[in-house]
Design an enzyme around this catalytic site. Structure first.
Site, PDB file in Angstrom:
ATOM      1  N   GLU A   1      -4.089   2.067  -7.085  1.00 23.13           N
ATOM      2  CA  GLU A   1      -4.443   3.170  -6.201  1.00 23.13           C
ATOM      3  C   GLU A   1      -3.550   4.369  -6.511  1.00 23.13           C
ATOM      4  O   GLU A   1      -2.427   4.451  -5.997  1.00 23.13           O
ATOM      5  CB  GLU A   1      -4.252   2.769  -4.736  1.00 23.13           C
ATOM      6  CG  GLU A   1      -5.214   1.720  -4.238  1.00 23.13           C
ATOM      7  CD  GLU A   1      -5.315   1.761  -2.723  1.00 23.13           C
ATOM      8  OE1 GLU A   1      -6.427   1.939  -2.225  1.00 23.13           O
ATOM      9  OE2 GLU A   1      -4.289   1.633  -2.048  1.00 23.13           O
TER      10      GLU A   1
ATOM     11  N   HIS B   1       0.849  -1.197   0.000  1.00 21.15           N
ATOM     12  CA  HIS B   1       0.000   0.000   0.000  1.00 21.15           C
ATOM     13  C   HIS B   1       0.883   1.246   0.000  1.00 21.15           C
ATOM     14  O   HIS B   1       1.949   1.263   0.610  1.00 21.15           O
ATOM     15  CB  HIS B   1      -0.920  -0.008   1.228  1.00 21.15           C
ATOM     16  CG  HIS B   1      -2.020   0.997   1.147  1.00 21.15           C
ATOM     17  ND1 HIS B   1      -1.818   2.335   1.415  1.00 21.15           N
ATOM     18  CD2 HIS B   1      -3.335   0.874   0.816  1.00 21.15           C
ATOM     19  CE1 HIS B   1      -2.962   2.982   1.253  1.00 21.15           C
ATOM     20  NE2 HIS B   1      -3.893   2.123   0.890  1.00 21.15           N
TER      21      HIS B   1
END
Length: 249
Positions: A167, A95
């Site tokens: 993302e 992430h």
């Protein structure tokens, strides 16, 4: 046909009591629902209570991170076997907040992905460019490097199981989401990279999520794109009704 997958990333939110309250309410809301795969990724401290509550449901449990070693003197880290012991199916790896705040490199992420597969976990592998990289026309270069280095040395049969979350860093927690067609273009790029590394069959099997300020109002824009198979949801997954509205959209 790739089954859609919606995952909740709670980040550093929710105590055990709050986790219990959310899951009990969400189980009632989603009772009997089977169309999309649902994953909830609470903080480490809530995995045990979440595991107990989700045991007899179709909702999958995921973790937000892991270390690549099975065990050892790694203070503060969590191993893949600890996650398996708690009935985790998925683990988020790479992430942007991990890359940014904890200096995770593509090499470290690659080790984590390999370790996750070795211990029977499915990675949700995150990639994405920063705003300045996008402005300079570097999106393709950045994504290609992240995907190639993150998946280096992985067996084909593992890669086809992976979930990749696109993302864009500039859209995470900012309230600014990418446009559906822009996200779809990057998802298509990811499939192209995978097909070059492996083959077209593998690239068509992997599921690609969009993440970055996803909410009940914009989710359909992303799920209607032909290359996008789901969403990794942050803030909008913290309330049961909001997350359910995204799932059932």
């Amino acid at each position: 046909m790739r089954r859609k997958i919606i995952a909740a990333n709670w980040k550093m939110y929710k105590t055990c009591a709050e986790t219990e309250s959310f899951i009990k309410e969400f189980i009632e809301l989603s009772k009997g629902y089977e169309e999309k795969e649902i994953v909830i990724c609470p903080p480490f401290t809530s995995l045990y209570v979440a595991s107990k509550l989700l045991k007899d449901t179709a909702i999958k449990l995921g973790a937000q991170n892991m270390f690549w070693e099975k065990e050892g003197a790694y203070t503060g880290e969590i191993s893949p076997i600890m996650l398996k012991d708690l009935n985790c199916t998925y683990v988020i790896i790479g992430h942007s907040e991990r890359r940014n705040y904890f200096s995770e490199t593509n090499e470290m992420i690659n080790k984590k992905i390999k370790s996750a597969f070795n211990y029977g976990l499915i990675p949700i592998f995150c990639v994405g460019e920063k705003w300045e990289e996008r402005e300079r026309g570097k999106t393709e270069e950045v994504i290609t490097k992240q995907v190639r280095e993150g998946l280096e040395g992985l067996e084909k049969e593992n890669v086809e199981k992976i979930v990749i979350a696109y993302e864009p860093v500039w859209a995470i927690g900012t309230g600014h989401s990418a446009k559906g067609e822009d996200a779809n273009e990057v998802a298509g790029l990811i499939r192209k990279i995978i097909s070059e590394m492996y083959d077209t069959e593998v690239s068509q099997k992997i599921r690609i999520q969009y993440g970055g300020s996803v909410n009940p109002q914009n989710i359909t824009e992303f799920l209607s794109q032909n290359e996008i198979d789901g969403a990794l949801v942050g803030g909008a997954s913290l309330k049961p009704q909001s997350f359910w509205n995204i799932v059932k959209s």
